[in-house]
Scaffold this active site. Structure first.
Site, PDB file in Angstrom:
ATOM      1  N   CYS A  43       0.695  -1.246   0.087  1.00  0.00           N
ATOM      2  CA  CYS A  43       0.034  -0.077   0.184  1.00  0.00           C
ATOM      3  C   CYS A  43       1.004   1.172  -0.009  1.00  0.00           C
ATOM      4  O   CYS A  43       0.773   2.259  -1.007  1.00  0.00           O
ATOM      5  CB  CYS A  43      -1.000   0.133   1.044  1.00  0.00           C
ATOM      6  SG  CYS A  43      -1.959   1.380   1.167  1.00  0.00           S
ATOM      7  N   CYS A  48      -1.720   1.802  -2.818  1.00  0.00           N
ATOM      8  CA  CYS A  48      -2.511   2.947  -2.834  1.00  0.00           C
ATOM      9  C   CYS A  48      -2.041   4.173  -2.798  1.00  0.00           C
ATOM     10  O   CYS A  48      -2.609   5.006  -3.353  1.00  0.00           O
ATOM     11  CB  CYS A  48      -3.363   2.654  -1.396  1.00  0.00           C
ATOM     12  SG  CYS A  48      -3.396   0.981  -0.698  1.00  0.00           S
ATOM     13  N   LYS A  51      -0.154   5.506  -6.045  1.00  0.00           N
ATOM     14  CA  LYS A  51      -1.114   5.559  -7.153  1.00  0.00           C
ATOM     15  C   LYS A  51      -1.937   6.489  -6.680  1.00  0.00           C
ATOM     16  O   LYS A  51      -2.102   7.472  -7.938  1.00  0.00           O
ATOM     17  CB  LYS A  51      -1.885   4.211  -7.095  1.00  0.00           C
ATOM     18  CG  LYS A  51      -3.031   3.811  -7.920  1.00  0.00           C
ATOM     19  CD  LYS A  51      -4.374   4.223  -7.459  1.00  0.00           C
ATOM     20  CE  LYS A  51      -4.878   3.798  -6.004  1.00  0.00           C
ATOM     21  NZ  LYS A  51      -5.665   2.329  -6.069  1.00  0.00           N
ATOM     22  N   TYR A 178      -9.105  -3.274 -11.427  1.00  0.00           N
ATOM     23  CA  TYR A 178      -9.250  -1.939 -11.045  1.00  0.00           C
ATOM     24  C   TYR A 178      -7.674  -1.568 -11.050  1.00  0.00           C
ATOM     25  O   TYR A 178      -7.396  -0.170 -11.498  1.00  0.00           O
ATOM     26  CB  TYR A 178      -9.683  -1.840  -9.697  1.00  0.00           C
ATOM     27  CG  TYR A 178      -8.625  -2.153  -8.449  1.00  0.00           C
ATOM     28  CD1 TYR A 178      -7.921  -0.996  -7.929  1.00  0.00           C
ATOM     29  CD2 TYR A 178      -8.496  -3.323  -8.053  1.00  0.00           C
ATOM     30  CE1 TYR A 178      -7.125  -1.238  -6.879  1.00  0.00           C
ATOM     31  CE2 TYR A 178      -7.623  -3.731  -7.026  1.00  0.00           C
ATOM     32  CZ  TYR A 178      -7.089  -2.861  -6.375  1.00  0.00           C
ATOM     33  OH  TYR A 178      -6.150  -2.762  -5.296  1.00  0.00           O
ATOM     34  N   GLU A 182      -6.789   1.789 -13.282  1.00  0.00           N
ATOM     35  CA  GLU A 182      -6.261   3.004 -12.734  1.00  0.00           C
ATOM     36  C   GLU A 182      -4.985   3.286 -13.432  1.00  0.00           C
ATOM     37  O   GLU A 182      -4.772   4.722 -13.655  1.00  0.00           O
ATOM     38  CB  GLU A 182      -6.012   2.823 -11.236  1.00  0.00           C
ATOM     39  CG  GLU A 182      -7.183   2.599 -10.330  1.00  0.00           C
ATOM     40  CD  GLU A 182      -7.274   2.311  -9.040  1.00  0.00           C
ATOM     41  OE1 GLU A 182      -8.111   2.650  -8.192  1.00  0.00           O
ATOM     42  OE2 GLU A 182      -6.038   1.809  -8.485  1.00  0.00           O
ATOM     43  N   HIS A 436     -27.008  21.193  -1.701  1.00  0.00           N
ATOM     44  CA  HIS A 436     -27.177  21.807  -2.862  1.00  0.00           C
ATOM     45  C   HIS A 436     -26.274  22.811  -3.064  1.00  0.00           C
ATOM     46  O   HIS A 436     -25.930  23.546  -2.261  1.00  0.00           O
ATOM     47  CB  HIS A 436     -28.610  22.130  -3.207  1.00  0.00           C
ATOM     48  CG  HIS A 436     -28.937  22.793  -4.494  1.00  0.00           C
ATOM     49  ND1 HIS A 436     -28.943  21.824  -5.605  1.00  0.00           N
ATOM     50  CD2 HIS A 436     -28.971  23.968  -4.993  1.00  0.00           C
ATOM     51  CE1 HIS A 436     -29.291  22.573  -6.563  1.00  0.00           C
ATOM     52  NE2 HIS A 436     -29.402  23.809  -6.354  1.00  0.00           N
ATOM     53  N   GLU A 441     -26.230  15.046  -3.899  1.00  0.00           N
ATOM     54  CA  GLU A 441     -27.498  15.055  -3.412  1.00  0.00           C
ATOM     55  C   GLU A 441     -28.522  14.091  -4.247  1.00  0.00           C
ATOM     56  O   GLU A 441     -29.521  14.033  -3.910  1.00  0.00           O
ATOM     57  CB  GLU A 441     -28.080  16.528  -3.436  1.00  0.00           C
ATOM     58  CG  GLU A 441     -27.841  16.998  -5.077  1.00  0.00           C
ATOM     59  CD  GLU A 441     -28.473  18.680  -5.109  1.00  0.00           C
ATOM     60  OE1 GLU A 441     -29.545  18.744  -4.323  1.00  0.00           O
ATOM     61  OE2 GLU A 441     -27.783  19.508  -5.677  1.00  0.00           O
TER      62      GLU A 441
END
Ligand SMILES: Cc1cc2nc3c(=O)[nH]c(=O)nc-3n(C[C@H](O)[C@H](O)[C@H](O)COP(=O)(O)OP(=O)(O)OC[C@H]3O[C@@H](n4cnc5c(N)ncnc54)[C@H](O)[C@@H]3O)c2cc1C
Length: 452
Positions: A43, A48, A51, A178, A182, A436, A441
Site C-alpha cells: 500500500c 494505494c 497510485k 481496477y 487506474e 445543494h 444530492e
C-alpha cells in the site's frame, strides 16, 4: 509452560502486519516483526499511496484544460516534469517508511530486518537467527501475477510503474481489473497515449454492469483506447519499441507494456510446508473465521489469505486477531457492505451488491439510476458525465447496492456506507435533505425506479 522470546511474531511489515504488531504491543504483548523490504508494504510503497498521488498529478491535466472555460488564461501550455513527480513521490514514501518505523519502535515492537521463514509452529528464522513466539502471524501480502508467454521478460508489472524511465509516450495496459484501469487513467492524464487490452467483453469484473459500461465509455472519451475481447499472444522488441502480437494476429506497438493481470498470495519461500500450514485452492493460506491456519499457533491476515484484497480489510483482520489474542476477545469481521473506490478518471465508488448479485441474493429489487453532466462541466467544456445507481431490496426497502461513477465518488460513497451498514431504507434516503448544489444530492433525490 514453554517459554518463548515473544508473545507474537509477525512476518511482514505491510498494512496488516504493522497494525497487528503495534496494537498487540499496546496491549502489553512482547512483539517481534520481520520485514524483508521497506516498511509499509504494498500500500505504502507500490500501491494505494503512490497510485493516488499519481492520480492527483493526472487530474491537474484535466483542471488546466477546464480552467479556460472559467476565464483562466494560462501564459503558456503547462509542461509536465515526470522526473520531478517521481522525486517528490519517493520523498513522501520515504517519510511514510520512517513514520511506520517510529510507530513500531514507540510501541515497543522489536523490528527484525530480513526474510523470515517458518521453522515450526512457534519458531521463525531470519538470516540464520531463530526467534520463538507463542503465536505467529503471517502477513506477507501478495505479488503481481503474469501469465507465461513468449517475450514475458519485456513487460513490467504495477511494482515498476512508479519509477519508469523514461516516461512512456505509448503505454499498453493488459488487464481489465481496477489496477489496470487506474494505471490506464493515470498515464493517459499524464500525457501518454494509452491502449488498454482486456480478454473479456467488459472491464472491471465484479463491479455493477452499468458501472462497467459507463466507466469504459468515459475512459474512452478521455482518450484511452479500450480494446475488449483481445488476448495477447507474444511480445518482442522491435526497432521502434515493443511489438505486442495479439492472438488474432494484429500487432500493437508500445514503449512500455504493463501486465496488470491479477495478484497471487506471497506464500513461496516461507517454510509453510515445513510448518504444516495448509493452502486453499487459490494458493492462499487457508484460515478459519478467526484467521487461524491449519496450525493452531499460526494466523494469517491480509492479501496472503483474504478474498478482499484491500488495505482497510487487512487492518480490520489484524485487529480481529489482536483482540482475540490480547484484547476484548473473539469476534468475526463482517465482509458485507465494504465500500471501495477505483481511482479511474472519473472515479468509481461502490458499496454493497451489484444489481445482478442483489437479484440473486434477495430476489425482487428496485433499481434507481441517473446520469447527468455535473455543474462543473457546464462551463468547463468537458463532456464528462456522472452516473449513480441505487439497488433496493423490494421486500424490506433496504438500500443494498450503491454505485457511482463521477468526481470524488470514493469520498462520497464512504459516508453512504455507514448508512447502508445501519440498514438504511430507500424511504430514509428520500427523507434525507440533500446538499445543494452537489452531485451527491442525487442519491437522495432519485424517485422513479427503472422499469422492469
Ligand atoms: C497498484 C496497487 C494499488 C492498490 N490500491 C489500493 C487502494 O487504492 N485501496 C486499497 O484499499 N488497497 C489497494 N491496494 C491493495 C493493498 O495494497 C493491499 O490489499 C494491502 O497492502 C495488503 O496488505 P498486507 O498486509 O496483506 O500485505 P502488504 O501490504 O503487501 O505487506 C506484506 C509485506 O510483507 C513483506 N514480506 C513478504 N514476505 C516476507 C518474508 N518472508 N519475510 C519478511 N517480510 C516479508 C513484504 O515485503 C511486504 O512489505 C492496491 C494494491 C496495488 C498493487
Amino acid at each position: 509452560m514453554p517459554t518463548f522470546d515473544f508473545d507474537l511474531f509477525v512476518i511482514g511489515g505491510g498494512s496488516g502486519g504493522v497494525r497487528a504488531a503495534r496494537m498487540a504491543a499496546q496491549h502489553g504483548a512482547r512483539v517481534g516483526l520481520a520485514e524483508a523490504a521497506e516498511l509499509g508494504g504494498t500500500c505504502v510503497n507500490v500501491g494505494c499511496i503512490p497510485k493516488k498521488l499519481y492520480s492527483y498529478a493526472a487530474g491537474y491535466a484535466e483542471s488546466f484544460e477546464e480552467s479556460a472555460g472559467y476565464g483562466w488564461k494560462l501564459p503558456e501550455a503547462p509542461q509536465f516534469d515526470w522526473a520531478y513527480l517521481k522525486t517528490q513521490r519517493a520523498k513522501e514514501i520515504s517519510r511514510l517508511n520512517g513514520v511506520y518505523a517510529s510507530l513500531l519502535m514507540n510501541s515497543g515492537v522489536t523490528l527484525v530486518t530480513g526474510w523470515a521463514q517458518l521453522v515450526d509452529g512457534h519458531t521463525i528464522e531470519v538470516d540464520g537467527k531463530r526467534h520463538t513466539a507463542r503465536h505467529l502471524l503471517v502477513a506477507t501480502g501478495g505479488t503481481p501475477y503474469v501469465p507465461e508467454m513468449p517475450g514475458r521478460e519485456h513487460i513490467v508489472t504495477s511494482d515498476a510503474m512508479f519509477d519508469l524511465a523514461p516516461f512512456p509516450k505509448r503505454l499498453l495496459v493488459v488487464g481489465g481489473g481496477y489496477i489496470a484501469c487506474e494505471f490506464a487513467s493515470i498515464f493517459n492524464g499524464l500525457g501518454a497515449k494509452v491502449t488498454q487490452l482486456h480478454r473479456r467483453a467488459h472491464l472491471l469484473t465484479g463491479f455493477d454492469d452499468d458501472v462497467r459500461q459507463f466507466v469504459a465509455n468515459e475512459m474512452g472519451k478521455a482518450g484511452i483506447e479500450v480494446r475488449l475481447n483481445v488476448e495477447v499472444a507474444s511480445i518482442a522488441r522491435g526497432s521502434h519499441g515493443l511489438v505486442v502480437t495479439l492472438a488474432r494476429g494484429q500487432q500493437v506497438e508500445a514503449d512500455t507494456v504493463l501486465f496488470a493481470t491479477g495478484r497471487v498470495p506471497n506464500t513461496q519461500g516461507l517454510g509453510l510446508e515445513a510448518a504444516g500450514v495448509a493452502l486453499d485452492e487459490r494458493g492462499a493460506i487457508a484460515v478459519d473465521a478467526h484467521y487461524r491456519s491449519s496450525v493452531p499457533s499460526i494466523y494469517a491476515v491480509g492479501d496472503v489469505s483474504t478474498r478482499v484484497q484491500l488495505t482497510p480489510v487487512a487492518l480490520a483482520e489484524a485487529m480481529v486477531v489482536v483482540d482475540a489474542l490480547f484484547g476484548k476477545g473473539k469476534r468475526a469481521l463482517d465482509y458485507e457492505y465494504i465500500p471501495t473506490a477505483v481511482f479511474t478518471h472519473p472515479n468509481i465508488g461502490t458499496c454493497g451488491y451489484t444489481e445482478l448479485d442483489a437479484r440473486a441474493r434477495f430476489g425482487e429489487v428496485a433499481v434507481f439510476s441517473t446520469e447527468f453532466k455535473s455543474l462543473r462541466h457546464t462551463l468547463s467544456g468537458r463532456g464528462e458525465r456522472t452516473f449513480m445507481k441505487l439497488v433496493v431490496h423490494k421486500a424490506t426497502d433496504r438500500v443494498v447496492g450503491l454505485h457511482m461513477v463521477g468526481a470524488d465518488a470514493g469520498e462520497i460513497v464512504q459516508g453512504f456506507a455507514v448508512a447502508m451498514r445501519a440498514g438504511a431504507t430507500k424511504a430514509l434516503f428520500d427523507s434525507t435533505v440533500g446538499i445543494h448544489p452537489t452531485a451527491a444530492e442525487e442519491f437522495v433525490t432519485m424517485r422513479e425506479p427503472m422499469p422492469g
